[in-house]
Scaffold this motif. Structure first.
Motif, PDB file in Angstrom:
ATOM      1  N   PRO A  90       0.835  -1.200   0.000  1.00  0.00           N
ATOM      2  CA  PRO A  90       0.000   0.000   0.000  1.00  0.00           C
ATOM      3  C   PRO A  90       0.870   1.250   0.000  1.00  0.00           C
ATOM      4  O   PRO A  90       1.913   1.279   0.654  1.00  0.00           O
ATOM      5  CB  PRO A  90      -0.791  -0.099   1.309  1.00  0.00           C
ATOM      6  CG  PRO A  90      -0.659  -1.520   1.754  1.00  0.00           C
ATOM      7  CD  PRO A  90       0.629  -2.024   1.185  1.00  0.00           C
ATOM      8  N   ALA A  91       0.480   2.242  -0.762  1.00  0.00           N
ATOM      9  CA  ALA A  91       1.236   3.499  -0.845  1.00  0.00           C
ATOM     10  C   ALA A  91       0.593   4.537   0.054  1.00  0.00           C
ATOM     11  O   ALA A  91       0.449   5.695  -0.304  1.00  0.00           O
ATOM     12  CB  ALA A  91       1.292   3.991  -2.286  1.00  0.00           C
ATOM     13  N   THR A  92       0.199   4.115   1.230  1.00  0.00           N
ATOM     14  CA  THR A  92      -0.436   5.028   2.177  1.00  0.00           C
ATOM     15  C   THR A  92       0.546   5.354   3.276  1.00  0.00           C
ATOM     16  O   THR A  92       1.332   4.514   3.701  1.00  0.00           O
ATOM     17  CB  THR A  92      -1.696   4.392   2.790  1.00  0.00           C
ATOM     18  OG1 THR A  92      -1.331   3.138   3.383  1.00  0.00           O
ATOM     19  CG2 THR A  92      -2.755   4.157   1.736  1.00  0.00           C
ATOM     20  N   ARG A  93       0.527   6.560   3.699  1.00  0.00           N
ATOM     21  CA  ARG A  93       1.382   6.999   4.784  1.00  0.00           C
ATOM     22  C   ARG A  93       0.551   7.831   5.738  1.00  0.00           C
ATOM     23  O   ARG A  93      -0.336   8.571   5.321  1.00  0.00           O
ATOM     24  CB  ARG A  93       2.539   7.833   4.252  1.00  0.00           C
ATOM     25  CG  ARG A  93       3.440   7.045   3.346  1.00  0.00           C
ATOM     26  CD  ARG A  93       4.747   7.753   3.141  1.00  0.00           C
ATOM     27  NE  ARG A  93       5.622   6.861   2.410  1.00  0.00           N
ATOM     28  CZ  ARG A  93       6.242   7.186   1.298  1.00  0.00           C
ATOM     29  NH1 ARG A  93       6.106   8.378   0.801  1.00  0.00           N
ATOM     30  NH2 ARG A  93       7.007   6.313   0.688  1.00  0.00           N
ATOM     31  N   SER A  94       0.868   7.732   7.003  1.00  0.00           N
ATOM     32  CA  SER A  94       0.152   8.555   7.974  1.00  0.00           C
ATOM     33  C   SER A  94       0.686   9.984   7.886  1.00  0.00           C
ATOM     34  O   SER A  94       1.803  10.221   7.415  1.00  0.00           O
ATOM     35  CB  SER A  94       0.345   8.010   9.386  1.00  0.00           C
ATOM     36  OG  SER A  94       1.682   8.199   9.801  1.00  0.00           O
ATOM     37  N   VAL A  95      -0.092  10.901   8.360  1.00  0.00           N
ATOM     38  CA  VAL A  95       0.308  12.307   8.341  1.00  0.00           C
ATOM     39  C   VAL A  95       1.574  12.496   9.165  1.00  0.00           C
ATOM     40  O   VAL A  95       2.454  13.273   8.796  1.00  0.00           O
ATOM     41  CB  VAL A  95      -0.838  13.197   8.871  1.00  0.00           C
ATOM     42  CG1 VAL A  95      -0.387  14.629   9.057  1.00  0.00           C
ATOM     43  CG2 VAL A  95      -2.023  13.126   7.947  1.00  0.00           C
ATOM     44  N   THR A  96       1.708  11.755  10.258  1.00  0.00           N
ATOM     45  CA  THR A  96       2.894  11.913  11.098  1.00  0.00           C
ATOM     46  C   THR A  96       4.161  11.461  10.378  1.00  0.00           C
ATOM     47  O   THR A  96       5.242  11.952  10.675  1.00  0.00           O
ATOM     48  CB  THR A  96       2.740  11.138  12.417  1.00  0.00           C
ATOM     49  OG1 THR A  96       2.477   9.767  12.127  1.00  0.00           O
ATOM     50  CG2 THR A  96       1.619  11.702  13.258  1.00  0.00           C
ATOM     51  N   ALA A  97       4.047  10.552   9.422  1.00  0.00           N
ATOM     52  CA  ALA A  97       5.216  10.105   8.665  1.00  0.00           C
ATOM     53  C   ALA A  97       5.739  11.210   7.748  1.00  0.00           C
ATOM     54  O   ALA A  97       6.886  11.166   7.318  1.00  0.00           O
ATOM     55  CB  ALA A  97       4.872   8.869   7.846  1.00  0.00           C
ATOM     56  N   LEU A  98       4.915  12.200   7.444  1.00  0.00           N
ATOM     57  CA  LEU A  98       5.307  13.298   6.561  1.00  0.00           C
ATOM     58  C   LEU A  98       6.032  14.419   7.302  1.00  0.00           C
ATOM     59  O   LEU A  98       6.599  15.313   6.683  1.00  0.00           O
ATOM     60  CB  LEU A  98       4.073  13.871   5.858  1.00  0.00           C
ATOM     61  CG  LEU A  98       3.287  12.881   5.008  1.00  0.00           C
ATOM     62  CD1 LEU A  98       2.029  13.545   4.472  1.00  0.00           C
ATOM     63  CD2 LEU A  98       4.131  12.343   3.874  1.00  0.00           C
ATOM     64  N   LYS A  99       6.027  14.346   8.648  1.00  0.00           N
ATOM     65  CA  LYS A  99       6.635  15.400   9.446  1.00  0.00           C
ATOM     66  C   LYS A  99       8.113  15.538   9.108  1.00  0.00           C
ATOM     67  O   LYS A  99       8.842  14.556   9.019  1.00  0.00           O
ATOM     68  CB  LYS A  99       6.482  15.091  10.931  1.00  0.00           C
ATOM     69  CG  LYS A  99       7.035  16.170  11.828  1.00  0.00           C
ATOM     70  CD  LYS A  99       6.828  15.845  13.283  1.00  0.00           C
ATOM     71  CE  LYS A  99       7.398  16.950  14.142  1.00  0.00           C
ATOM     72  NZ  LYS A  99       7.273  16.645  15.551  1.00  0.00           N
ATOM     73  N   GLY A 100       8.532  16.769   8.886  1.00  0.00           N
ATOM     74  CA  GLY A 100       9.936  17.048   8.621  1.00  0.00           C
ATOM     75  C   GLY A 100      10.322  17.023   7.154  1.00  0.00           C
ATOM     76  O   GLY A 100      11.466  17.316   6.818  1.00  0.00           O
ATOM     77  N   ILE A 101       9.401  16.678   6.265  1.00  0.00           N
ATOM     78  CA  ILE A 101       9.731  16.646   4.844  1.00  0.00           C
ATOM     79  C   ILE A 101      10.001  18.054   4.317  1.00  0.00           C
ATOM     80  O   ILE A 101      10.905  18.266   3.526  1.00  0.00           O
ATOM     81  CB  ILE A 101       8.598  15.966   4.037  1.00  0.00           C
ATOM     82  CG1 ILE A 101       8.601  14.475   4.331  1.00  0.00           C
ATOM     83  CG2 ILE A 101       8.763  16.212   2.552  1.00  0.00           C
ATOM     84  CD1 ILE A 101       7.500  13.718   3.623  1.00  0.00           C
TER      85      ILE A 101
END
Length: 81
Positions: free
Chosen positions: A45-56
């Motif tokens: 699955p190409a799903t990511r939680s919002v918290t995984a995007l932190k710091g991008i």
């Protein structure tokens, strides 16, 4: 073993038991990743939680106000017409 057929357009219907196991629903995206060790592709699955995007994205050096954002949007919208 679960299998599927590729259509003439290159499309595949993922069997329901596989979708359930992966937690997929209509509209979800999947990724095909080549496993270099086995030479096989893995479907994930190409799903990511919002918290995984932190710091991008780095924080701006200077905070931007709502008024500045609205002005930039209005300016860009006016130039698009």
């Amino acid at each position: 073993m679960t299998s599927a057929t590729i259509t003439s357009k290159g499309q595949v219907t993922i069997p329901v038991d596989v979708r359930n196991q992966l937690g997929l629903a209509a509209g979800d995206r999947i990724e095909f990743i080549l496993n270099d060790e086995t030479g096989r592709y893995e479907v994930v699955p190409a799903t990511r939680s919002v918290t995984a995007l932190k710091g991008i994205i780095r924080k701006p050096a200077k905070p931007v106000s709502i008024e500045d954002m609205n002005a930039a949007i209005a300016e860009r919208g006016a130039s698009a017409r």
